[in-house]
Design a protein around this motif. Sequence first.
Motif, short mmCIF file in Angstrom:
data_model
loop_
_atom_site.label_atom_id
_atom_site.label_comp_id
_atom_site.label_asym_id
_atom_site.label_seq_id
_atom_site.Cartn_x
_atom_site.Cartn_y
_atom_site.Cartn_z
N PHE A 307 48.86 42.10 39.23
CA PHE A 307 50.20 41.86 38.70
C PHE A 307 50.76 40.57 39.29
N GLU A 308 51.40 39.74 38.42
CA GLU A 308 52.04 38.50 38.88
C GLU A 308 53.53 38.48 38.56
N SER A 309 53.93 38.79 37.32
CA SER A 309 55.35 38.72 36.99
C SER A 309 55.64 39.54 35.75
N THR A 337 52.74 39.05 32.86
CA THR A 337 51.67 38.13 33.26
C THR A 337 50.80 38.79 34.32
N LEU A 338 49.49 38.80 34.07
CA LEU A 338 48.51 39.39 34.99
C LEU A 338 47.42 38.37 35.29
N LEU A 340 43.52 37.65 35.42
CA LEU A 340 42.36 38.17 34.71
C LEU A 340 41.38 38.77 35.71
N PRO A 341 41.11 40.07 35.60
CA PRO A 341 40.17 40.69 36.56
C PRO A 341 38.75 40.17 36.36
N PRO A 342 37.90 40.32 37.36
CA PRO A 342 36.49 39.97 37.18
C PRO A 342 35.85 40.82 36.08
N LYS A 343 34.69 40.40 35.64
CA LYS A 343 34.03 41.08 34.53
C LYS A 343 33.76 42.55 34.83
N GLY A 344 33.49 42.86 36.07
CA GLY A 344 33.18 44.23 36.41
C GLY A 344 34.40 45.12 36.61
N LYS A 345 35.62 44.53 36.57
CA LYS A 345 36.83 45.31 36.83
C LYS A 345 37.89 45.11 35.74
N VAL A 346 37.49 44.78 34.56
CA VAL A 346 38.45 44.48 33.49
C VAL A 346 39.25 45.71 33.08
N GLU A 347 38.75 46.90 33.32
CA GLU A 347 39.45 48.11 32.90
C GLU A 347 40.63 48.46 33.80
N GLU A 348 40.77 47.81 34.95
CA GLU A 348 41.79 48.20 35.92
C GLU A 348 43.20 47.79 35.48
N THR A 349 43.35 46.96 34.46
CA THR A 349 44.70 46.56 34.02
C THR A 349 45.14 47.28 32.75
#
Length: 463
Positions: A307-309, A337-338, A340-349
């Motif tokens: 999370f950023e804003s 605004t978030l 971008l998670p790494p490819k292996g953690k894209v589901e966390e957002t």
Amino acid sequence: MKVNLALLVTALISAQSAQAAWPFSPSNNQQVAPPNPASTPQPAAPIPAQNPQTQFTAQDNDVVDHDSAPLLSAPVVSSSSSSPASPTPTPFTGTEYKFGNLRIRPSELQYESAALLLLLLYALSSLSLARSNRAHAKRWFDAHSPAFAREFAAFGVGDGPGSFKKDGGDEFVLYATGRRAVQGVQVNVRTVSNDLLVTAYEVLRGQLDLTFKSQAGKVVLDFRLRQPTGTPGAKFCFALVKRHLLRSIRDDRWDLRTFTNTTEFQGLPSDLIAMTESGDVTNVLLKSADSGLLDAVKPGTEGAEYFESLVISDMPAGKPDEYKPELPQNEYNLVLTLRLPPKGKVEETKSFIHLAANLADILVLKDKLIPAIGVTKLVKRRAEVLATLLKPLEDEKREIEQEKREDFLAAKRKVELEREEAKLSKMSQKERIAYQEKKKEVERKKLMLKMGKKQQKGGGLGM
């Protein structure tokens, strides 16, 4: 004897000419010693001719032909002996490729080969990064498709649900719509740049300029909200941001810089800070358990690190045009605004999709989100800001009108003076004096009348 004397004179003349032409002859300032007859070599005896008839003797002819006498001449130096011989070209023995008249020798193109290799590596790296970035964006959209399908009736671009399009070199876009409180959502996923030079520039600038924040590796969800129905006419500016981004977001967004103040909210993580215009909106978004905002950004919550804003505003992000300033009346946006998670953690957002949709419902549908008196204050505040924006234009307009009025009065005064001069030119001396005295009397009466009015006003104020 005559012949020997002639030969001697000729030899002396030749010796003097050779001495004058010699480069190492003494200068004019030095005295040259006269030749010593004793040291002068005697000319060799003439070789007798083989033909007795042509033999020359003093008895045959007493007159000597000086033109036929032998003369001393300077030796001629051949020019070919002084110039070096041209070298013989060495035949090329390296690798050579021939294409008609064109010859390519790799050993002579070392720098060109290195530059060509660098360009090839640069092109291959750009292609590889572009393919990797597209795969990264696709993985994020695929992981969040169930969340979009749950919250919206339709999402995707063109080719079906979940489809997205490339918008530029490193940005990918998806649209969603079909929710009661939301007109539409634009999702922008921006990966790292496909250009290594751009990436290097951003890294270097980030090291030198602490205020610079790269926009690479971001996910931005822009919700366009409908007009509030639970609280008609509601106005609000609110933001929840990371502390290290506070300065940059205030510089980038005119609405937050103009309408909000920073506040420390109890229970908020230490790395976050709130920017608010209305305490009522802040309480609804942070204190109410229905919003879920405070729980979503707590440390340890899945996806909280990305999370950023969060910005909610009914005002434009950019400053209105100074020549035609206007403020929107019924535009409401929620921008999340978030990172971008790494490819292996894209589901966390995924949880933030549900959070943003829930906040949109609260802002639009909640009854009495802001009390009526609070709505009046917010509307007044926007009117004051608009008046401030319009003031320079009004002052400029007033100055232009004042200049026009002064120009008109000056022209009118000039015409009156010309008429008066024309009138005086037709009068006699006595008539001019009488006219000027009458004019002074009229001006004196006007002045006295003006002073009397001022005194009456002063007396009225004193009472």
